[in-house]
Design an enzyme around this catalytic site. Structure first.
Site, PDB file in Angstrom:
ATOM      1  N   CYS A   7       0.866  -1.182   0.000  1.00  0.00           N
ATOM      2  CA  CYS A   7       0.000   0.000   0.000  1.00  0.00           C
ATOM      3  C   CYS A   7       0.899   1.228   0.000  1.00  0.00           C
ATOM      4  CB  CYS A   7      -0.984  -0.018   1.172  1.00  0.00           C
ATOM      5  SG  CYS A   7      -0.224  -0.044   2.813  1.00  0.00           S
ATOM      6  N   ARG A  13      -3.384  -0.693   5.428  1.00  0.00           N
ATOM      7  CA  ARG A  13      -3.988  -1.762   4.620  1.00  0.00           C
ATOM      8  C   ARG A  13      -3.092  -2.977   4.433  1.00  0.00           C
ATOM      9  NH1 ARG A  13      -5.320   2.214  -0.220  1.00  0.00           N
ATOM     10  NH2 ARG A  13      -3.398   3.066   0.658  1.00  0.00           N
ATOM     11  N   ASP A 121      -8.385   4.026   1.200  1.00  0.00           N
ATOM     12  CA  ASP A 121      -7.374   4.397   2.187  1.00  0.00           C
ATOM     13  C   ASP A 121      -8.089   4.826   3.461  1.00  0.00           C
ATOM     14  OD1 ASP A 121      -5.442   5.546   3.730  1.00  0.00           O
ATOM     15  OD2 ASP A 121      -4.546   6.715   2.118  1.00  0.00           O
TER      16      ASP A 121
HETATM   17  P1  4NP Z   1      -1.797   2.769   4.091  1.00  0.00           P
HETATM   18  O1  4NP Z   1      -2.474   4.095   4.661  1.00  0.00           O
HETATM   19  O2  4NP Z   1      -1.240   3.134   2.723  1.00  0.00           O
HETATM   20  O3  4NP Z   1      -2.945   1.827   3.982  1.00  0.00           O
HETATM   21  O4  4NP Z   1      -0.744   2.350   5.066  1.00  0.00           O
HETATM   22  C1  4NP Z   1      -1.795   5.307   4.762  1.00  0.00           C
HETATM   23  C2  4NP Z   1      -0.933   5.528   5.814  1.00  0.00           C
HETATM   24  C3  4NP Z   1      -0.271   6.748   5.931  1.00  0.00           C
HETATM   25  C4  4NP Z   1      -0.485   7.724   4.984  1.00  0.00           C
HETATM   26  C5  4NP Z   1      -1.332   7.495   3.916  1.00  0.00           C
HETATM   27  C6  4NP Z   1      -1.981   6.281   3.807  1.00  0.00           C
HETATM   28  N1  4NP Z   1       0.175   8.970   5.117  1.00  0.00           N
HETATM   29  O5  4NP Z   1      -0.069   9.866   4.279  1.00  0.00           O
HETATM   30  O6  4NP Z   1       0.995   9.141   6.040  1.00  0.00           O
END
Ligand code: 4NP
Length: 153
Positions: A7, A13, A121
């Site tokens: 991800c 995720r 997300d």
């Molecule tokens: P992930 O979610 O891609 O599912 O781990 C996110 C975690 C952090 C961020 C964006 C999405 N961020 O912008 O820090």
């Protein structure tokens, strides 16, 4: 057989996808890992809300630490699942050859006729978003595990 879940941050995720798929495959023969396309959360634990929804479903994901996707992941893994189209495109941009590209799939494409192509997300939402993400990843991972076990018993 080695499978990588990817991800953006590797804290919401893909840690869930890693934990869920691992729980559906016999240990030892298969290995499942996860990574983020960004460097935002290297070395961090999964998000508290992912840890919570995993725990509710009897999965412990607190052994995981954030890491960034790297080029040698194309060599180390047989299958690379992107959580959404943006992650997919970020991985494809790094591919060095057609074999690399062939390994990369969007995880929700593993659920026939599903209403979504992208795992939303959940980072800026509440616990509900994480429950929703868990449910769709559980469906996708069930299909992935069944197919892998048919082909590589
Ligand atoms: P992930 O979610 O891609 O599912 O781990 C996110 C975690 C952090 C961020 C964006 C999405 N961020 O912008 O820090």
């Amino acid at each position: 057989m080695k499978i990588l879940m990817v991800c953006l941050g590797n804290i919401c995720r893909s840690p869930l996808a890693e934990g869920i798929l691992k729980s559906k495959l016999p240990q030892g023969v298969f290995s499942v890992d996860s990574a983020g396309t960004s460097n935002y959360h290297i070395g961090e634990l999964p998000d508290k809300r992912s840890i919570e929804v995993a725990k509710k479903n009897n999965l412990d994901i607190t052994y995981q630490r954030g890491r960034q996707f790297s080029l040698d992941d194309f060599d180390k893994f047989d299958l690379i699942y992107a959580m959404d189209t943006s992650n997919y495109q970020n991985i494809i941009k790094l591919a060095r050859n057609p074999e690399d590209i062939k390994k990369v799939k969007r995880i929700l494409d593993e659920i026939p006729d599903y209403q979504l192509t992208d795992v939303p997300d959940p980072y800026y939402g509440g616990q509900n978003g994480f429950e929703n993400v868990f449910e769709m990843l559980d469906l996708a991972c069930q299909n992935i595990a069944e197919r892998i076990l048919l082909n590589h018993p």
